[in-house]
Motif scaffolding. Structure first.
Motif, PDB file in Angstrom:
ATOM      1  N   ASN A 223       0.895  -1.269   0.064  1.00 29.07           N
ATOM      2  CA  ASN A 223      -0.065   0.014   0.023  1.00 29.07           C
ATOM      3  C   ASN A 223       1.018   1.148  -0.031  1.00 29.07           C
ATOM      4  OD1 ASN A 223      -1.968   2.184   0.394  1.00 29.07           O
ATOM      5  ND2 ASN A 223      -2.962   0.897   1.856  1.00 29.07           N
ATOM      6  N   THR A 224       1.326   1.507  -1.098  1.00 31.94           N
ATOM      7  CA  THR A 224       2.344   2.442  -1.307  1.00 31.94           C
ATOM      8  C   THR A 224       1.768   4.033  -0.820  1.00 31.94           C
ATOM      9  OG1 THR A 224       3.461   1.369  -3.054  1.00 31.94           O
ATOM     10  CG2 THR A 224       3.960   3.701  -2.888  1.00 31.94           C
ATOM     11  N   GLU A 225       0.708   4.108  -1.413  1.00 26.55           N
ATOM     12  CA  GLU A 225       0.110   5.641  -1.285  1.00 26.55           C
ATOM     13  C   GLU A 225      -0.258   5.949   0.441  1.00 26.55           C
ATOM     14  OE1 GLU A 225       0.454   7.921  -3.430  1.00 26.55           O
ATOM     15  OE2 GLU A 225       1.132   6.134  -4.684  1.00 26.55           O
ATOM     16  N   ARG A 226      -0.619   4.987   0.992  1.00 27.26           N
ATOM     17  CA  ARG A 226      -0.930   5.213   2.357  1.00 27.26           C
ATOM     18  C   ARG A 226       0.552   5.280   3.137  1.00 27.26           C
ATOM     19  NH1 ARG A 226      -3.304   7.923   6.122  1.00 27.26           N
ATOM     20  NH2 ARG A 226      -3.572   6.830   7.877  1.00 27.26           N
ATOM     21  N   HIS A 251      13.334   9.692   5.542  1.00 27.01           N
ATOM     22  CA  HIS A 251      13.618   9.985   4.275  1.00 27.01           C
ATOM     23  C   HIS A 251      14.039   8.511   3.575  1.00 27.01           C
ATOM     24  CE1 HIS A 251      14.088  14.865   4.711  1.00 27.01           C
ATOM     25  NE2 HIS A 251      12.942  14.353   4.288  1.00 27.01           N
ATOM     26  N   LYS A 252      14.952   7.776   4.498  1.00 27.97           N
ATOM     27  CA  LYS A 252      15.584   6.759   4.194  1.00 27.97           C
ATOM     28  C   LYS A 252      14.281   5.629   3.912  1.00 27.97           C
ATOM     29  CE  LYS A 252      16.319   3.500   6.435  1.00 27.97           C
ATOM     30  NZ  LYS A 252      15.479   1.889   6.543  1.00 27.97           N
ATOM     31  N   MET A 253      13.203   5.546   4.987  1.00 27.70           N
ATOM     32  CA  MET A 253      12.200   4.677   4.796  1.00 27.70           C
ATOM     33  C   MET A 253      11.342   5.170   3.735  1.00 27.70           C
ATOM     34  SD  MET A 253      10.552   2.417   5.713  1.00 27.70           S
ATOM     35  CE  MET A 253      11.515   1.938   7.373  1.00 27.70           C
ATOM     36  N   ARG A 254      11.164   6.400   3.170  1.00 29.11           N
ATOM     37  CA  ARG A 254      10.386   6.797   1.971  1.00 29.11           C
ATOM     38  C   ARG A 254      11.062   6.115   0.860  1.00 29.11           C
ATOM     39  NH1 ARG A 254       6.815  10.763   0.928  1.00 29.11           N
ATOM     40  NH2 ARG A 254       6.761  11.819   2.895  1.00 29.11           N
ATOM     41  N   GLY A 255      12.475   6.150   0.759  1.00 34.45           N
ATOM     42  CA  GLY A 255      13.213   5.563  -0.224  1.00 34.45           C
ATOM     43  C   GLY A 255      12.841   4.238  -0.310  1.00 34.45           C
ATOM     44  N   ASN A 256      12.891   3.359   0.706  1.00 27.13           N
ATOM     45  CA  ASN A 256      12.489   1.967   1.034  1.00 27.13           C
ATOM     46  C   ASN A 256      11.060   1.724   0.188  1.00 27.13           C
ATOM     47  OD1 ASN A 256      14.527   1.736   2.153  1.00 27.13           O
ATOM     48  ND2 ASN A 256      13.837   1.035   4.118  1.00 27.13           N
ATOM     49  N   VAL A 257      10.061   2.617   0.521  1.00 23.59           N
ATOM     50  CA  VAL A 257       8.725   2.574  -0.015  1.00 23.59           C
ATOM     51  C   VAL A 257       8.780   2.536  -1.494  1.00 23.59           C
ATOM     52  CG1 VAL A 257       6.354   3.550  -0.009  1.00 23.59           C
ATOM     53  CG2 VAL A 257       7.650   3.334   2.301  1.00 23.59           C
ATOM     54  N   PHE A 258       9.538   3.675  -2.050  1.00 19.99           N
ATOM     55  CA  PHE A 258       9.535   3.779  -3.489  1.00 19.99           C
ATOM     56  C   PHE A 258      10.346   2.687  -4.119  1.00 19.99           C
ATOM     57  CE2 PHE A 258       9.328   8.702  -2.754  1.00 19.99           C
ATOM     58  CZ  PHE A 258       7.901   8.821  -3.440  1.00 19.99           C
ATOM     59  N   TYR A 259      11.467   2.053  -3.495  1.00 15.74           N
ATOM     60  CA  TYR A 259      12.064   1.049  -4.091  1.00 15.74           C
ATOM     61  C   TYR A 259      11.130  -0.331  -4.212  1.00 15.74           C
ATOM     62  CZ  TYR A 259      15.536  -2.540  -4.705  1.00 15.74           C
ATOM     63  OH  TYR A 259      16.175  -3.695  -5.170  1.00 15.74           O
ATOM     64  N   ALA A 261       8.067  -0.254  -4.600  1.00 18.12           N
ATOM     65  CA  ALA A 261       7.131  -0.070  -5.521  1.00 18.12           C
ATOM     66  C   ALA A 261       7.536   0.109  -6.907  1.00 18.12           C
ATOM     67  CB  ALA A 261       6.147   1.467  -5.268  1.00 18.12           C
ATOM     68  N   GLY A 262       8.848  -0.123  -6.973  1.00 13.56           N
ATOM     69  CA  GLY A 262       9.459  -0.451  -8.224  1.00 13.56           C
ATOM     70  C   GLY A 262       9.789   0.988  -8.873  1.00 13.56           C
ATOM     71  N   ARG A 263       9.691   2.123  -8.080  1.00 16.71           N
ATOM     72  CA  ARG A 263       9.889   3.537  -8.535  1.00 16.71           C
ATOM     73  C   ARG A 263      11.286   3.837  -8.123  1.00 16.71           C
ATOM     74  NH1 ARG A 263       4.515   6.240  -5.826  1.00 16.71           N
ATOM     75  NH2 ARG A 263       5.438   8.069  -6.584  1.00 16.71           N
ATOM     76  N   TYR A 264      12.185   3.375  -8.942  1.00 14.41           N
ATOM     77  CA  TYR A 264      13.723   3.255  -8.631  1.00 14.41           C
ATOM     78  C   TYR A 264      14.214   4.658  -8.631  1.00 14.41           C
ATOM     79  CZ  TYR A 264      12.934  -1.554  -8.923  1.00 14.41           C
ATOM     80  OH  TYR A 264      12.560  -2.968  -8.824  1.00 14.41           O
ATOM     81  N   GLY A 265      13.856   5.646  -9.349  1.00 19.53           N
ATOM     82  CA  GLY A 265      14.549   6.816  -9.611  1.00 19.53           C
ATOM     83  C   GLY A 265      13.955   7.851  -8.486  1.00 19.53           C
TER      84      GLY A 265
END
Length: 347
Positions: A223-226, A251-259, A261-265
């Protein structure tokens, strides 16, 4: 029933400060009161005000200033013959040592703080020091050794109705459950911690609990958005209170969430930001985790496999002797991941 969260590290003339006071405000008030105590020759008051100064510097990521401040607080307490104030200074020094990755020193200082707290009849600093020992072991990944201590401290905090320490213990135990794959149990404990912290007006504890909930919503439920919404809420608190370290971990955790979700950039950008923040405050654990995330994101974005392998091998060597067992295991899993996924995944 839990009362409003308090900040027992703000002592002497600073007891009116709230647990939610901006660290910039705490530093300003603490410095002013410390100078007044020194001018008046009140060593006991200087020790108490110096503790708040040390803690503000530490939480703002100002390592050198924090180191000087807790040592000055300890000297003042010793000259005043104030055993409990000596214990508080050692607790601050031990917490700083853990933040800097100096784990043997952290164990020694926090152990001494617990002893002096008991000798000085201050059950609060004794509890904080034991909690510091438990957190040191947890961060190092030695869950078996400190799991029981976490549970003991949680029971004591619940019995006394200490909201802030109950929240801390719940979050620590939840993190161990999360790291060992018990996501449902971890989520329930983070959720309880968030509820208690909100009722007790413990904004810092609430921000850490939201970060834990976001992590599990991301890894368990995708659940990326939540997860991002919760991290944004926590970030607002971190910024309002100048919680430098907590903000970097956010910020590091936000990076984890994006990662995940496949949002690598987007993950790469957040890991780079967190890495800069951790390096600025000289926090090796956070730096290692941000480096790991960045290496994985870059690999997914097409970085040369040999460069990724070299980066992970160097990070593994760095962690080998640091005592960060869990972080070292994470690096090993990343090495295995990129050995198994093949060239297809890193093109």
């Amino acid at each position: 029933m839990y009362g409003k969260a308090s900040a027992p590290e703000y002592q002497g003339a600073l007891t009116t400060l709230s647990v939610n006071s901006s660290l910039v405000d705490v530093l300003a008030a603490g410095t002013e009161q410390l100078r007044e105590a020194e001018r008046a020759g009140r060593r006991d008051e200087a020790a108490r005000c110096g503790l708040a100064v040390a803690e503000a510097h530490r939480r703002l990521g100002q390592v050198g200033d924090a180191d000087r401040a807790w040592k000055a607080s300890y000297r003042a307490a010793r000259e005043a013959g104030d055993t409990a104030a000596m214990a508080w200074a050692l607790w601050s020094g031990g917490t700083l040592a853990r933040q800097r990755g100096a784990f043997p020193l952290a164990w020694r200082l926090l152990g001494l703080a617990a002893e002096l707290g008991e000798r000085g009849g201050d059950i609060v600093v004794r509890g904080y020091s034991l909690a510091g020992l438990a957190e040191t072991g947890r961060i190092q990944g030695d869950y078996e050794a400190v799991g029981r201590l976490h549970e003991q401290l949680l029971a004591e905090a619940r019995r006394r109705g200490e909201a802030r320490h109950t929240v801390w213990a719940l979050e620590g135990i939840a993190q161990m459950h999360r790291n060992t794959g018990s996501y449902d149990t971890a989520y329930a404990m983070f959720e309880e911690a968030a509820e208690i912290a909100a009722r007790a007006e413990d904004r810092r504890g609430h921000a850490w609990a939201l970060r834990g909930l976001a992590d599990i919503l991301s890894v368990r439920d995708q659940n990326t958005e939540r997860a991002l919404e919760l991290l944004s809420e926590a970030e607002a608190t971190c910024r309002a209170m100048n919680l430098t370290s907590a903000l970097a971990y956010n910020h590091k955790m936000r990076g984890n969430v994006f990662y995940r979700a496949g949002r690598y950039g987007e993950a790469r950008e957040l890991y780079e930001q967190a890495l800069t923040e951790f390096r600025a405050m000289r926090e090796p654990r956070g730096e290692a985790l941000a480096r790991l995330g960045l290496a994985k994101a870059l690999a997914r974005l097409g970085r040369d496999r040999a460069e990724t392998a070299a980066e992970l091998a160097e990070l593994a060597r760095t962690l080998e002797g640091s005592g960060l067992r869990h972080a070292r295991e994470m690096v090993a899993r990343a090495q295995e991941e990129f050995a198994l996924v093949g060239a297809e995944a890193v093109r």
